[in-house]
Design a protein around this motif. Structure first.
Motif, mmCIF file in Angstrom:
data_model
loop_
_atom_site.group_PDB
_atom_site.id
_atom_site.type_symbol
_atom_site.label_atom_id
_atom_site.label_comp_id
_atom_site.label_asym_id
_atom_site.label_seq_id
_atom_site.Cartn_x
_atom_site.Cartn_y
_atom_site.Cartn_z
ATOM 1 N N PHE A 136 4.329 18.719 21.043
ATOM 2 C CA PHE A 136 3.191 19.229 21.902
ATOM 3 C C PHE A 136 1.840 19.585 20.775
ATOM 4 O O PHE A 136 2.112 19.937 19.628
ATOM 5 N N HIS A 193 10.926 12.696 33.174
ATOM 6 C CA HIS A 193 10.586 14.067 32.492
ATOM 7 C C HIS A 193 10.788 15.111 33.683
ATOM 8 O O HIS A 193 9.961 15.149 34.542
ATOM 9 N N LEU A 208 10.193 18.770 34.508
ATOM 10 C CA LEU A 208 9.701 20.023 33.840
ATOM 11 C C LEU A 208 9.098 21.059 35.000
ATOM 12 O O LEU A 208 8.678 20.501 36.052
ATOM 13 N N GLY A 256 13.641 21.854 30.233
ATOM 14 C CA GLY A 256 12.215 21.679 30.427
ATOM 15 C C GLY A 256 11.829 22.333 31.861
ATOM 16 O O GLY A 256 10.634 22.580 31.802
ATOM 17 N N MET A 286 8.862 25.238 30.859
ATOM 18 C CA MET A 286 7.853 24.845 30.440
ATOM 19 C C MET A 286 6.620 25.135 31.364
ATOM 20 O O MET A 286 6.829 24.403 32.630
ATOM 21 N N GLY A 306 2.975 20.573 30.783
ATOM 22 C CA GLY A 306 3.942 19.368 30.361
ATOM 23 C C GLY A 306 3.363 18.703 29.351
ATOM 24 O O GLY A 306 4.203 17.911 28.623
ATOM 25 N N PRO A 310 8.865 15.388 26.143
ATOM 26 C CA PRO A 310 9.146 16.843 26.135
ATOM 27 C C PRO A 310 10.451 17.005 25.185
ATOM 28 O O PRO A 310 10.468 18.202 24.838
ATOM 29 N N THR A 330 10.253 19.535 21.995
ATOM 30 C CA THR A 330 9.773 20.532 22.237
ATOM 31 C C THR A 330 10.785 21.464 22.891
ATOM 32 O O THR A 330 11.216 22.743 22.567
#
Length: 547
Positions: free
Chosen positions: A101, A471, A473, A504, A507, A510, A515, A518
């Protein structure tokens, strides 16, 4: 009743396995549960002649396509949910691209106010990025001007050959940033794992360990450190005691359908952005009628996936697009930051992507641009095979409380537990962002002198696509205040101080990149804090951990 442990980790994916290993190496007694099995490397499609067919059926990344007994179906009309339920989590069938990120991704509240700030900064997380990279083995090239300076990579990136040269020259012609994509795929041997052999079957499961698959690379080290792994253990609920503390979990042994109770001083939940809120909602009781850790009402809300589109094109030269790392030959962060003159906030990245194997290419690569069936098929295939590439647009979608995970009233998993119901749609800002991104991807294809340029806009309502949600999140996000978040800056649940949520789901935003890098850094940061504060965490008078 199983024997008591210091820490119970639910989920053996990227976050869970890393946390379990870190805690065990510090001397804590750790049990790790996962609802799926541990798939041997020999079972992966790589070894079979029908590997491409297996990739879209029994080894599909889409959970509703696979319908394995270790999966739970997703009740949705909104999307095709991508996840893997088993030891290793979705690292078993992902692409292992490993960008970080950006500093601005942690402060969207300051930047434009349409998303919250994180309670931590890039600078807080940076040493954990470095530490997880050193543990995992990441390939790349230092000096990228689009991101903050970073430490050295552990290995060189895998070779990308003619495809990278062709696509790279197109970015250069446009004057746009591009850089070799950091990947958790080995360009040379590392830590007992072999270099990538360029088979291009990454998403069918890497059987050699060249790709960072937690089940092959991290979990064996966790077991050597003393972690007690229990596969095929589907957690039914997390339990709490009289004082509101988490006491452990009840799980179903899927092989025998018997129920077990695992008690622990600390519970760490790592079930992904859909599995985590599902389990918290399943854990409702008299003290927590709306679900565990849900006094804010935020559990399950603010689901983010990344808006996405893919543009395919073909060129008049061989690019070996059926060989090598499937995704992320290069990344362009030319448009990663907010520029409101474009008509939206947030940004996106452009990724150079290969076309997979011969069968996948015959079916039109990533956009469904199929050649004709019949006499002209072979001529078209010869014209296109190995001569194409794609540009993937990865957008930073805004958190929306109406994009959410709830419990289904209709569907259950193979253990009879209510499954997750998912509602998700792109907001107007995200639609403008992805349309702008598609236009830029088309420009890249034209700059490469591409032909048969074809757009796959996963969010096109006319075509009725259900977007693939790579993903998961945002559904149990961290924050500054228990009124609008689920966990604090250490992933500690506001309502249950010895419960940590690390995946996720925690978070707040995003970003415009994948991701897993991270998530891994966050997991190591949380694990180190749990180790440092364990004597406090196991106390009946536990409070909230300070910065």
């Amino acid at each position: 009743m199983n024997s008591h442990c210091d820490v119970l980790v639910v989920g053996a994916g990227a976050a869970g396995a890393l946390i379990a290993r870190t805690l065990a190496e510090a001397g804590l007694d750790v049990v790790c549960l996962d609802q799926g099995p541990w798939f041997p490397a020999a079972e992966k499609p790589h070894w079979h002649s029908d590997w491409e067919w297996q990739r879209v059926t029994d080894w599909s990344t889409t959970v509703n396509n696979r319908q394995r007994p270790n999966d739970y179906p997703i009740d949705t009309q909104s999307e095709n949910t991508l996840m893997w339920n088993g030891v290793g989590g979705s690292t078993v069938v992902y692409t292992a691209v490993w960008p970080r990120f950006r500093p601005s991704d942690f402060r969207k509240g300051v930047e434009h106010g349409l998303a919250p700030d994180w309670p931590i900064s890039y600078e807080d997380l940076e040493p954990f990025y470095e530490a997880t990279d050193a543990m995992i083995g990441v390939g790349g090239m230092v000096g990228d001007p689009a991101i903050p300076p970073r430490g050295p990579f552990q290995v060189r990136p895998p070779a990308h050959g003619k495809l990278s040269e062709k696509a790279g020259s197109a970015f250069d012609r446009l004057g746009w940033h591009r850089w070799p994509m950091p990947v958790a795929i080995l360009g040379e041997d590392f830590d007992g794992r072999p270099a990538c052999n360029n088979c291009s079957a990454c998403q069918s499961g890497c059987p050699t360990g060249a790709m960072y698959d937690v089940s092959l690379s991290l979990m064996p080290k966790a077991l050597a450190a003393g972690v007690r792994l229990i596969p095929n253990a589907r957690v039914e609920r997390i339990e709490t005691g009289r004082g509101g503390r988490a006491t452990g979990a009840v799980y179903v042994d899927r092989m025998t359908s018997t129920r077990h109770r695992q008690t622990a001083d600390v519970v760490v939940l790592c079930g992904n952005g859909i599995g985590t809120p599902r389990l918290l909602l399943l854990s409702s009781d008299a003290r927590h009628p709306n679900g565990l850790a849900n006094s804010s009402g935020q559990v399950g809300r603010n689901l983010m996936h990344h808006s996405a589109a893919i543009v395919d094109c073909w060129v008049d030269e061989a690019l070996d697009s059926h060989m090598g790392v499937i995704n992320g030959a290069q990344i362009s962060e030319e448009f990663a930051e907010t520029d409101t003159s474009r008509g939206f906030v947030n940004g996106f990245t452009l990724h150079t992507v290969r076309h997979n194997g011969a069968g996948f290419q015959a079916l039109g690569a990533h956009s469904g641009n199929r050649g004709p069936w019949g006499e002209a098929h072979h001529e078209t295939f010869r014209k296109r095979f190995s001569r194409g590439f794609s540009v993937l647009v990865v957008g930073d979608d805004l958190p929306d409380p109406e994009n959410r995970v709830t419990l289904s009233s209709d569907l259950v998993d193979s253990s009879g537990l209510p499954t997750a119901k998912v509602d998700y749609r792109l907001g107007e800002n995200d639609k403008r962002l992805i349309r702008f991104g598609i236009e830029r991807a088309v420009e890249v294809c034209h700059a490469a002198d591409g032909f048969d340029i074809t757009i796959n806009d996963f969010h096109d309502p006319v075509k009725g696509y259900q977007p693939p949600t790579w993903h998961l999140l945002g559904t149990a996000r961290m924050g500054f205040d228990p009124s609008d978040s689920v966990v604090n800056l250490w992933h500690q649940a506001w309502d249950v101080p010895n419960l940590f949520i690390v995946d996720g789901s925690s978070m707040p935003t995003g970003a415009a990149v994948n991701p897993t890098s991270t998530i891994s850094a966050l997991a190591l940061r949380a694990a180190k804090k749990i180790v440092a504060e364990f004597s406090t965490l196991r106390s009946s008078t536990i409070g909230f951990l300070k910065a």
